[in-house]
Design an enzyme around this catalytic site. Structure first.
Site, mmCIF file in Angstrom:
data_model
loop_
_atom_site.group_PDB
_atom_site.id
_atom_site.type_symbol
_atom_site.label_atom_id
_atom_site.label_comp_id
_atom_site.label_asym_id
_atom_site.label_seq_id
_atom_site.Cartn_x
_atom_site.Cartn_y
_atom_site.Cartn_z
ATOM 1 N N HIS A 1 0.832 -1.211 0.000
ATOM 2 C CA HIS A 1 0.000 0.000 0.000
ATOM 3 C C HIS A 1 0.866 1.260 0.000
ATOM 4 O O HIS A 1 1.239 1.778 1.052
ATOM 5 C CB HIS A 1 -0.921 -0.012 1.233
ATOM 6 C CG HIS A 1 -1.977 1.050 1.213
ATOM 7 N ND1 HIS A 1 -3.160 0.922 1.915
ATOM 8 C CD2 HIS A 1 -2.044 2.242 0.594
ATOM 9 C CE1 HIS A 1 -3.900 1.998 1.719
ATOM 10 N NE2 HIS A 1 -3.236 2.824 0.932
ATOM 11 N N ASP B 1 0.798 2.611 3.730
ATOM 12 C CA ASP B 1 -0.070 3.671 3.214
ATOM 13 C C ASP B 1 0.737 4.969 3.052
ATOM 14 O O ASP B 1 0.298 6.062 3.435
ATOM 15 C CB ASP B 1 -1.294 3.901 4.109
ATOM 16 C CG ASP B 1 -2.326 4.835 3.463
ATOM 17 O OD1 ASP B 1 -2.212 5.118 2.253
ATOM 18 O OD2 ASP B 1 -3.231 5.292 4.186
HETATM 19 C C1 NCD Z 1 -4.259 8.649 0.818
HETATM 20 C C2 NCD Z 1 -3.664 9.554 -0.254
HETATM 21 O O1 NCD Z 1 -3.162 10.618 0.084
HETATM 22 O O2 NCD Z 1 -3.623 9.165 -1.419
HETATM 23 N N1 NCD Z 1 -4.474 9.440 1.983
HETATM 24 C C3 NCD Z 1 -4.622 8.976 3.241
HETATM 25 O O3 NCD Z 1 -4.886 9.786 4.124
HETATM 26 N N2 NCD Z 1 -4.473 7.702 3.550
HETATM 27 C C4 NCD Z 1 -5.505 7.995 0.317
HETATM 28 C C5 NCD Z 1 -5.914 6.770 1.087
HETATM 29 O O4 NCD Z 1 -5.118 5.847 1.281
HETATM 30 O O5 NCD Z 1 -7.053 6.651 1.481
HETATM 31 ZN ZN ZN Z 2 -3.691 4.772 0.840
HETATM 32 ZN ZN ZN Z 3 -7.285 4.582 1.946
#
Ligand code: NCD
Ligand code: ZN
Ligand code: ZN
Length: 407
Positions: free
Chosen positions: A53, A275
């Site tokens: 991710h 993420d």
């Molecule tokens: C992510 C992004 O900036 O692309 N932002 C986030 O806060 N996690 C999008 C996502 O993963 O939902």
């Molecule tokens: Zn994300």
């Molecule tokens: Zn997300």
């Protein structure tokens, strides 16, 4: 090349021996002794991480990150393969957009890569649905009704094939305007995760991205897998209350941290993922910052430190960062064993040093972990090639796709 020393054996755990790597970048042999010139490992050898991710922002927002900067950050943090999310510009939602992003990655990425493809109602009826070599389908709660969100999840999981990864927040809880303070953002989305997960199909095809609450963990759909991010384990509203730490799903409470740690330790949350969501420093410092925390480079160093302080078993970390994501995506990798890609990190558990922003490689130019103790890998090999040493890049490019079309 033959590496000699302590390494993580997938069945036996930490073991002394030798790992022979062939010119094709795969592990040829693992044995107590192997004849030939050897290189000594300082500390121990672990499988490198697969981060399923990340947001590398290319195409669309290369000033925030691109394949070169994002993959360099990944490699320096011990990650040799990533899956990039489809919320780029244009979004990765068609064979043409997929091919364009794959070309960019193949040109500039130093780590191997897979691509997530955006799901929408009716996608399983597209002619390319069964053929596109996507890592997974990805469903977001933005700009979609709850009815369409639910029916798309049911449609795509029933169709089989690739997993469906969901951003598990109920679309009705997504506030339209910017919050005045971080706690307001969290409050808006208090129920979003649990309500969304309660309405998801019980399917082994389902994977829940960035799980963030005790209630969400308790309500994981039967059969589904989940991932947790370092920021939802290590940060909360008490530790970080500036708007810079705005992220979706939001930072929560120490009670949520504790529940997630328990689920992570016992494997109910199998996967660790960053993420990694970089934005420009000036955007994050503004009164209306976009959501996202960068973390692909600090994820393994911070978690290795958690192992050293006794908060996490090494075997669980190896599973969560390498074995479990590979298994989830149907890839044969993540283990120090014959036939596997030689994706390895050398880790010296005595080499704790603080995270320093100036030494990170993402364009994000910001980290919530400045000064935190961490253990950066001494050396990182991607398919046998040294790509990072002591937190600095040793190679550029060379990344290959993790998934290819069936002939
Ligand atoms: C992510 C992004 O900036 O692309 N932002 C986030 O806060 N996690 C999008 C996502 O993963 O939902
Ligand atoms: Zn994300
Ligand atoms: Zn997300």
């Amino acid at each position: 090349m033959i590496l000699e020393g302590r390494f993580w054996h997938p069945q036996r755990g930490l073991t002394d021996g030798c790992v022979a790597i062939g010119d094709d970048g795969t592990i040829k042999r693992v044995a107590k002794t192997i004849s030939g010139a050897k290189e000594r490992v300082r500390g121990m050898l672990l499988p490198a991480g697969l981060d399923m991710h990340v947001h590398f922002r290319d195409p669309g927002f290369p000033h925030k990150e691109d394949w070169a900067s994002g993959s360099t950050a990944a490699a320096c943090g011990g990650i040799t393969a990533v899956v990039d999310m489809p919320n780029t510009q244009p979004p990765t939602d068609s064979p043409a957009a997929f091919a364009d992003k794959a070309r960019r990655a193949a040109t500039a990425s130093v780590v191997d890569f897979g691509l997530g493809v955006s799901a929408r109602p009716g996608i399983s009826r597209e002619t390319w649905f069964d053929e596109l070599p996507a890592a997974f389908w990805k469903l977001y709660p933005y700009g979609i009704s709850w009815e369409d969100y639910q029916s798309t999840a049911t449609e795509v999981t029933a169709a089989g094939g690739h997993p469906l990864v969901i951003h598990g927040e109920h679309p009705s809880h997504i506030a339209p305007g910017p919050p005045r303070e971080l706690a307001e953002h969290t409050a808006h989305r208090q129920l979003a995760e649990a309500e969304c997960l309660a309405g998801m199909p019980a399917s082994p095809q389902l994977h829940v991205a960035h799980l963030s609450t005790a209630d969400g963990l308790a309500g994981l759909p039967v059969g589904a897998t989940a991932e947790v991010c370092p920021h939802h384990l290590l940060l909360n509203l008490d530790a970080c209350d500036s708007l810079e730490c705005k992220v979706d799903p939001p930072l929560r409470t120490p009670r949520d941290n504790a529940a997630l740690w328990s689920g992570f330790r016992d494997g109910r949350i199998a996967v660790l993922a960053s993420d990694h969501a970089p934005h420009l420093p000036e955007e994050k410092a503004s009164g209306a910052p976009p959501s996202g925390i960068p973390g692909v480079e600090t994820m393994l160093p911070l978690m290795l430190q958690q192992v050293v302080t006794g908060n996490l078993e090494l075997g669980r970390l190896v599973n969560a960062m390498a074995e479990a994501p590979a298994d989830r995506l149907g890839l044969s990798r993540g283990r120090i064993a014959r036939g596997q890609p030689a994706d390895l990190i050398e880790v010296d558990t005595k080499a704790t040093r603080p995270v320093v922003l100036e030494r990170l490689h993402s364009r994000a130019g910001w980290t919530p972990y400045e000064g935190w103790d961490a253990i950066f890998p001494q050396r990182v090999w991607r398919r046998g090639e040294l790509v990072a040493a002591d937190g600095e890049p040793q190679a550029s490019r060379g990344g290959q796709p993790l998934f290819t079309a069936q002939p």
